[in-house]
Design an enzyme around this catalytic site. Structure first.
Site, mmCIF file in Angstrom:
data_model
loop_
_atom_site.group_PDB
_atom_site.id
_atom_site.type_symbol
_atom_site.label_atom_id
_atom_site.label_comp_id
_atom_site.label_asym_id
_atom_site.label_seq_id
_atom_site.Cartn_x
_atom_site.Cartn_y
_atom_site.Cartn_z
ATOM 1 N N SER A 1 35.048 44.331 37.055
ATOM 2 C CA SER A 1 36.129 45.288 37.247
ATOM 3 C C SER A 1 36.751 45.655 35.896
ATOM 4 C CB SER A 1 37.152 44.708 38.230
ATOM 5 O OG SER A 1 37.961 45.724 38.747
ATOM 6 N N HIS B 1 33.298 47.253 46.065
ATOM 7 C CA HIS B 1 33.665 46.469 44.876
ATOM 8 C C HIS B 1 33.298 44.996 45.081
ATOM 9 C CE1 HIS B 1 35.670 46.516 41.045
ATOM 10 N NE2 HIS B 1 36.645 45.698 41.390
#
Length: 259
Positions: A125, A238
């Site tokens: 991330s 994600h």
């Protein structure tokens, strides 16, 4: 700073994996005392260093001991900075600004361990931009892997309306107001100085960090004739489901070792 990466203290930390030893470390980064987690396989196999750069900010995305032990159990000595201002460390995170020094000092710390022969960098991330910035700074980086990684801070501001207030606060304004601060945090602009081979991992349904971040860096690396590989997953966001997550961890650590 000359003390960057020097360990001030290391205390045993409960490990979720009997084959991995964990320590809570305090180290110097940019003159601050910053905390991190160090993990190594008990069997002595951790001759490759693995700098784990987390995502999020503050309590969002914080370092999980089980995740660190998971990477260490693949035969790596893993160091995961908490970043400044977290879990008792001094200073304040600023989302890829000065807190990049916490990553740089973490790289130096791993390199200084007598049993570590070379060091890989991994970012998840927002850790993606930290990983790329670290690999750009240290040409001796063995390889760099980003997973759902941010590569363009301007794009993050556009995509994540929910993060804009935080970004304006920690960065000091919007991209219109302080474009240079966003550029400073965007590894795309400095990527020609990257020497390490790159692996990009991204779920095409990622709503936290769009796959466009990986597309942009991949395109740039290919234009520059840099070694880059990408693993895109059509069905994932994600966060990958546990079984797939374990498989990708095993695959990416094998990829690192083969570099």
């Amino acid at each position: 700073m000359e003390k960057d990466g020097i360990m001030i203290s290391a205390n045993k930390f409960p490990s979720p994996n009997p084959a991995v030893e964990l320590q809570m470390v305090t180290y110097y980064a940019g003159g601050l005392r910053v905390k991190g987690l160090l993990a190594k396989p008990i069997d002595g196999s951790g001759t490759e260093g693995f700098l784990y750069l987390r995502g999020g900010i503050k309590n969002v995305g914080k370092v999980r001991p089980a995740r660190i032990a998971q990477f260490a159990s693949e035969g790596f000595t893993v160091f995961a900075p908490f970043y400044r201002g977290n879990q008792g460390g001094e200073g304040d995170e600023d989302f890829g600004g000065d807190d990049r020094v916490d990553a740089f000092a973490g790289f130096t710390l791993l390199q200084s361990l007598p049993w570590v022969e070379r060091t890989h960098v991994f970012g998840f991330s927002r850790g993606g931009l930290m990983a790329l910035l670290t690999a750009i700074k240290y040409p001796e980086t063995a390889s760099v892997v980003t997973w759902g990684g941010v590569t363009d801070m301007f794009l993050t501001y556009v995509e994540r309306k929910d993060l804009r207030r935080m970004m304006k606060r920690v960065i000091g304004g919007s991209p219109k107001k302080v474009p240079n601060r966003y550029k400073f945090r965007t590894p795309l602009y400095d990527i020609e100085n990257l020497k390490a081979p790159v692996l990009l991992i991204h779920g095409r349904n990622d709503r936290n960090v769009s796959v466009e971040h990986s597309y942009r860096i991949e395109k740039r690396l290919k234009e520059l004739d840099k070694p880059v590989e990408s693993w895109y997953f059509d069905d994932y966001t994600h966060y990958f489901p546990p079984v797939m997550n374990r498989k990708v961890v095993s695959d990416l650590t094998n990829w690192m070792k083969s570099q």
